[in-house]
Scaffold this motif. Sequence first.
Motif, short mmCIF file in Angstrom:
data_model
loop_
_atom_site.label_atom_id
_atom_site.label_comp_id
_atom_site.label_asym_id
_atom_site.label_seq_id
_atom_site.Cartn_x
_atom_site.Cartn_y
_atom_site.Cartn_z
N ALA A 260 0.67 -1.08 0.13
CA ALA A 260 -0.22 0.21 -0.27
C ALA A 260 0.96 1.08 0.48
O ALA A 260 2.28 1.10 0.60
CB ALA A 260 -0.18 -0.15 1.11
N THR A 261 0.53 2.35 -0.59
CA THR A 261 0.43 3.36 -0.02
C THR A 261 0.45 4.39 1.04
O THR A 261 -0.91 4.82 1.44
CB THR A 261 0.46 4.43 -1.10
OG1 THR A 261 -0.17 4.35 -2.29
CG2 THR A 261 1.56 4.48 -2.37
N ILE A 262 0.92 4.86 2.01
CA ILE A 262 0.26 4.76 3.10
C ILE A 262 0.81 6.53 3.53
O ILE A 262 2.17 6.60 3.50
CB ILE A 262 0.23 4.10 4.34
CG1 ILE A 262 -0.61 2.89 4.33
CG2 ILE A 262 -0.12 4.85 5.85
CD1 ILE A 262 0.03 1.59 5.23
N VAL A 263 0.31 7.22 3.86
CA VAL A 263 0.90 9.14 4.17
C VAL A 263 -0.47 9.46 5.42
O VAL A 263 -1.02 9.34 5.67
CB VAL A 263 0.54 10.40 3.01
CG1 VAL A 263 2.27 9.46 2.35
CG2 VAL A 263 -0.31 10.55 2.84
N CYS A 264 0.77 10.18 6.19
CA CYS A 264 -0.07 10.24 7.15
C CYS A 264 1.35 12.40 7.74
O CYS A 264 2.44 11.97 7.52
CB CYS A 264 0.30 10.05 8.36
SG CYS A 264 -0.33 10.51 10.16
N GLY A 265 0.37 13.00 7.92
CA GLY A 265 1.55 14.26 8.33
C GLY A 265 2.18 14.08 9.93
O GLY A 265 1.83 15.16 10.77
N ASP A 266 2.67 12.77 9.80
CA ASP A 266 4.02 12.97 10.62
C ASP A 266 4.30 11.77 10.12
O ASP A 266 5.11 11.16 9.61
CB ASP A 266 3.29 12.21 11.78
CG ASP A 266 3.81 12.31 12.96
OD1 ASP A 266 4.00 12.65 14.11
OD2 ASP A 266 4.93 10.57 13.12
N SER A 267 6.49 12.36 10.50
CA SER A 267 7.16 11.61 10.01
C SER A 267 7.58 10.36 9.87
O SER A 267 8.49 9.34 9.84
CB SER A 267 8.13 12.67 10.25
OG SER A 267 8.74 13.03 11.82
N HIS A 268 7.54 9.54 11.19
CA HIS A 268 7.30 8.38 11.46
C HIS A 268 6.51 7.78 10.68
O HIS A 268 6.75 6.65 11.26
CB HIS A 268 7.49 8.03 12.98
CG HIS A 268 8.43 9.18 13.87
ND1 HIS A 268 8.41 10.84 14.37
CD2 HIS A 268 9.64 8.78 13.70
CE1 HIS A 268 9.65 10.54 14.04
NE2 HIS A 268 10.62 9.87 14.05
N THR A 269 5.78 8.13 9.52
CA THR A 269 5.02 7.83 9.14
C THR A 269 5.55 5.93 8.43
O THR A 269 5.10 5.37 7.57
CB THR A 269 4.53 8.24 8.23
OG1 THR A 269 3.07 9.33 8.75
CG2 THR A 269 3.28 7.64 6.98
N SER A 270 6.86 6.09 8.42
CA SER A 270 8.07 5.23 7.88
C SER A 270 7.62 4.25 8.93
O SER A 270 7.82 2.73 8.58
CB SER A 270 9.41 6.27 8.24
OG SER A 270 9.25 6.68 8.84
N THR A 271 6.89 3.92 10.05
CA THR A 271 6.39 2.69 10.56
C THR A 271 6.09 1.84 9.88
O THR A 271 6.36 0.26 9.91
CB THR A 271 5.68 3.15 11.27
OG1 THR A 271 6.09 5.01 12.30
CG2 THR A 271 5.86 1.63 12.82
#
Lengths: 198, 464
Positions: B122-133
Amino acid sequence: MAYDKFKVLTSTAVPLPIENVDTDQIIPARFLKATERKGFGDNLFRDWRYNQDDSPKEDFVLNNPKYSGKILVGGKNFGSGSSREHAAWSVYDYGFRCVVSSFFADIFKNNCLNIGVLPVQVSPAFLADIFAAIEKDASTELVIDLPAQSITISSTGATESFDINTYKKGNMTNGFDDIDYLLNIKDNIRDFAANTPL
Amino acid sequence: MKKTLFDKVWDSHVVQQVEDGPDILFIDRHMVHEVTSPVAFLGLKNRKIPVMYPERTFATADHNTPTINQHLPVKDPLSANQLKALEKNAAAHGISYWGLGHEKNGIVHVVGPEYGITQPGATIVCGDSHTSTHGAFGAIAFGIGTSEVEMVLSTQCIMQPKPKSMRININGELGKGVTPKDVALYIISRLSTSGATGYFVEYAGDVFTAMSMEGRMTVCNLSIEMGARGGMIAPDEKTFDYIKGREFTPTAAAWDKAKAYWDTLHTDEGASFDKEYHFDASEIEPMITYGTNPGMGMGITNGIPTAEAVEGGEATYKKSLAYMGYNEGEDMIGKPIDFVFLGSCTNGRIEDFRAFAEIIKGRKKADNVTAWLVPGSHKVLAAIKEEGILDELHTAGFELREPGCSACLAMNDDKIPAGKYAVSTSNRNFEGRQGPGSRTLLASPIVAAAAAVTGKVTDPRTLL
Ligand code: SF4
């Protein structure tokens, strides 16, 4: 959000020769509680700029009347850490339109480009020249020519070109943003979405 | 053409390419929290446009929430206002919202995987840099700014140039007391905080194959701390076992269809990366940071490096040590500490609490230490109770708080006081990150536990 068009900027600059300036320094988390994009410039570099009793720290560059201008010049790896766009907003809201460094953190750079602050990446040697020129004479102006993609130190005449992709350059010079672009291709996006596996 | 895992996921999400510009990337899942979203929702309002796919958007409250007495009204009016704004925005746009007190509430990067929102490919984004989790599942997941949050809400796409690719290989076996957090801090200390800027990282090798899903999340979480856009690990049987049966995981025919896609998600033999690193697992020991960025980490038994031994500006390095109150060459072992923080999207999952509990069992919290133990979500909290870990914590003199980001970024009341030292399992040791003037030592849950019971920096291997 639309912003001013960026063409040629000629201005004195504020030097911050520190490396790895992270977005927690640019704007500490406790100032992220707003629900509107207002007043962030007051808290730019809050904890470097003010003591805990809110009195200004005299040795910090933003409190030094010698330095002013629309360009912030920072050390290598500027804007690392948290993705908070508030960092770019506070830079913009304070009055800066351009940040110069020898290296930028990715998200910060994107955020700047999205709100009309131009990140200009120069070579380490040129960055050192800028700091030296400003130290010698705080009234030194930098000329940032976006259409020509060049940065010039007016007192020495030294100049260097910088990179920016054509699309982003077009956005900056016209004051457009990505959403304007994407809204125009919504039908394509819908077709694409209908065929995704997830 | 031979493709990397990253290429496969990225390329299959490109709606179109802008000439000499970015790719337009379709986003499968968008996670939203209260701090970076209000201005984005305001943008939609100003443009008079709706959220394009509310069902692909998930909102939770975490950054700003108190970790005690969550049943009471939030005291700080600004925090309360931000929480209210998210609740209203979510309702207005038909987005699911797991607010304070909701049984599924927790840190955005903890709840995503818990409920199967996070899926391979999936492609997943969030307004938080640790979305890399979320990359731990073989997803492309990265943090975005608020303008981009608005972009994804309104168009489900993001405009990004394709990052360069990097593979980090670690083979061999990790030693006793060496955890996923240590692996990540080790990598960052070797690459520096800007060493992977412009890259998307794939982690590969024995160490990651053997690692649990939660461990993989810890490693991917910290990718951003070396500047990477994100990090990912190819999905395997462990990944599929983990996601199966969760609320948002596909079932029946949809599972089969998804699984057929997931089975293709690995780097082809012979595919090339722009950059590649190889490390040896046996070189890694329990890590701790001594400075003010996550790259300033060292093996816990070493001495603090001298300015000549580290890359970068000497003045910046010295400023950093001065902030910490440390000197070059000093040992970290034995340094007194004041606070211990167990939690965050890096180390706030059940395995982290199990690891912490194992060290403190049969011991007592040191009197000079204030410990904040904050589960990453309600689900983690429930497991802590069920597994009897809560009783063990109480017996040893610890208390447990309620879920949230807490002292990771100290936006709520959980602030480490100025000048105090905190051993923290979170992800950032920047100046003032955990409260104005606070001093942070990043470490694993067992290093934190060892510090909590001894009152000073201690090699956890001596307590295992
Ligand atoms: S725990 Fe920390 S890093 Fe993770 S989402 Fe919350 S604030 Fe961000």
